[in-house]
Scaffold this active site. Structure first.
Site, short mmCIF file in Angstrom:
data_model
loop_
_atom_site.label_atom_id
_atom_site.label_comp_id
_atom_site.label_asym_id
_atom_site.label_seq_id
_atom_site.Cartn_x
_atom_site.Cartn_y
_atom_site.Cartn_z
N ASP A 65 0.82 -1.23 0.00
CA ASP A 65 0.00 0.00 0.00
C ASP A 65 0.85 1.27 0.00
OD1 ASP A 65 -2.70 -0.69 -0.21
OD2 ASP A 65 -2.94 -1.02 1.95
N ARG A 90 0.60 -1.44 7.56
CA ARG A 90 1.15 -0.21 6.96
C ARG A 90 2.12 0.54 7.89
NH1 ARG A 90 -2.69 3.49 3.46
NH2 ARG A 90 -0.64 3.86 2.55
N ARG A 136 -9.50 5.81 10.80
CA ARG A 136 -8.07 5.54 10.93
C ARG A 136 -7.38 6.50 11.91
NH1 ARG A 136 -6.23 2.78 6.41
NH2 ARG A 136 -7.88 1.39 5.72
N HIS A 165 -11.05 7.81 5.08
CA HIS A 165 -10.13 8.95 5.12
C HIS A 165 -10.89 10.19 4.63
CE1 HIS A 165 -6.38 6.18 4.58
NE2 HIS A 165 -6.40 6.62 5.82
N CYS A 259 -5.05 9.79 -3.12
CA CYS A 259 -4.28 8.86 -2.28
C CYS A 259 -2.90 8.55 -2.86
CB CYS A 259 -5.03 7.52 -2.15
SG CYS A 259 -6.73 7.65 -1.66
N1 ARG Z 1 -5.37 0.24 0.98
C1 ARG Z 1 -5.06 1.52 1.53
C2 ARG Z 1 -5.58 1.61 2.96
O1 ARG Z 1 -6.64 1.08 3.21
C3 ARG Z 1 -5.62 2.60 0.68
C4 ARG Z 1 -5.26 3.97 1.14
C5 ARG Z 1 -5.98 5.05 0.40
N2 ARG Z 1 -5.49 6.31 0.76
C6 ARG Z 1 -6.22 7.42 0.96
N3 ARG Z 1 -5.59 8.52 1.14
N4 ARG Z 1 -7.54 7.39 1.03
O2 ARG Z 1 -4.96 2.15 3.84
#
Ligand code: ARG
Length: 276
Positions: A65, A90, A136, A165, A259
């Site tokens: 990612d 991550r 998140r 996000h 992203c």
């Molecule tokens: N697979 C990544 C996650 O879930 C995608 C991140 C997408 N980034 C964003 N800025 N919305 O963390």
């Protein structure tokens, strides 16, 4: 806009969907790596064609990612504050960004509380940041960021796991306007956003689900993963050139244009400093 001309991007050499940390991700789902590379190159060219520039960070082979550089940290006033990622998968990514930033001559300033996921979850609007919490990122982390930097932050609760996000529901266009997606917001969040954005442009649910908020503005060009005819008319009527870049392979991981790009040229708190 006074930012959005310079971005950090990560070529998708090791991109895959190998775990699931958001509702868009189907682990083991097919990602066409060649198509992903083509889409990424098209996005990079679109940024450069609009007059922007792109710097590169290499992808760590174990961090699929990492292509979503928006999440690596917050960069403003030539300072990087590395993210504190919510998911273990991550967590090693921000250190990659810190190494890149040190080599590029940026100051690296760390915080030590809570979770926050960089400029995917905090976007500059005027002199401050508009940041998400509840999925998140959390309030503790945003308070710690303000303590460490003085950057003013307005927080918005994100209630829907599909829009995890802020960059999936909010896209600043200039000092007065922003795309806003009611589908991914509560009444309070919508009220807060419309109180700070004088001329909000509300996205339909279909537009929101097609990642239309996950767009970037480079000068007077808006680069989008998708744009309905109605939204295109509105944006062109405001003087924007609309460029659509298909990033469908990356949408399989729950991310699109915003992203895939980390802005390097934002300046925060300037208005505050001047009035101090
Ligand atoms: N697979 C990544 C996650 O879930 C995608 C991140 C997408 N980034 C964003 N800025 N919305 O963390």
């Amino acid at each position: 806009m006074n930012w959005g001309q310079k971005y950090l991007m990560c070529p998708p050499d090791h991109f895959s969907v190998s775990y699931s940390i958001n509702p868009w991700m189907e682990p083991g789902g097919e990602v066409d790596r060649h198509l992903a590379a083509d889409q990424w190159l098209t996005l990079r060219s679109a940024i450069e064609d609009a007059g922007g520039s792109v710097e590169i960070i290499e992808q760590h082979p174990d961090l699929p990612d990492m292509v979503f550089t928006a999440n690596l940290g917050i960069i403003a006033n030539r300072i990087l504050v590395p993210s504190r990622m919510y998911h273990r998968e991550r967590m090693a990514e921000p250190d990659q960004a810190a190494a890149w930033a040190t080599a590029a001559g940026l100051e690296v300033r760390r915080t030590s509380e809570g979770f926050f996921e960089g400029m995917g979850d905090a976007l500059p609007f005027r002199a401050g940041l508009v940041a998400g919490h509840g999925q998140r990122s959390d309030q503790t982390a945003w308070s710690a960021l303000t303590s460490a930097t003085g950057w003013p932050i307005t927080t918005i609760r994100l209630p829907d796991p599909r829009f995890y996000h802020i960059d999936l529901v909010f896209c600043p266009l200039d000092d007065r306007r922003a795309l806003i997606a009611p589908l991914g917001l509560e009444a309070q969040g919508l009220k807060t956003l419309t109180s700070i954005v004088p001329e909000p442009i509300e996205l339909t649910d279909d537009e929101t689900l097609s990642f239309a908020a996950n767009s970037i503005v480079v000068g007077t060009t808006i680069i989008m993963p998708a744009c309905s005819p109605g939204l295109r008319r509105t944006l062109e009527g405001l003087g924007f050139d609309v460029v659509v870049v298909d990033v469908g392979e990356f949408e399989k991981a729950g991310g699109a244009v915003r992203c895939l790009t980390l802005p390097l040229d934002s300046n925060l708190g300037i208005a505050l400093e001047q009035s101090a």
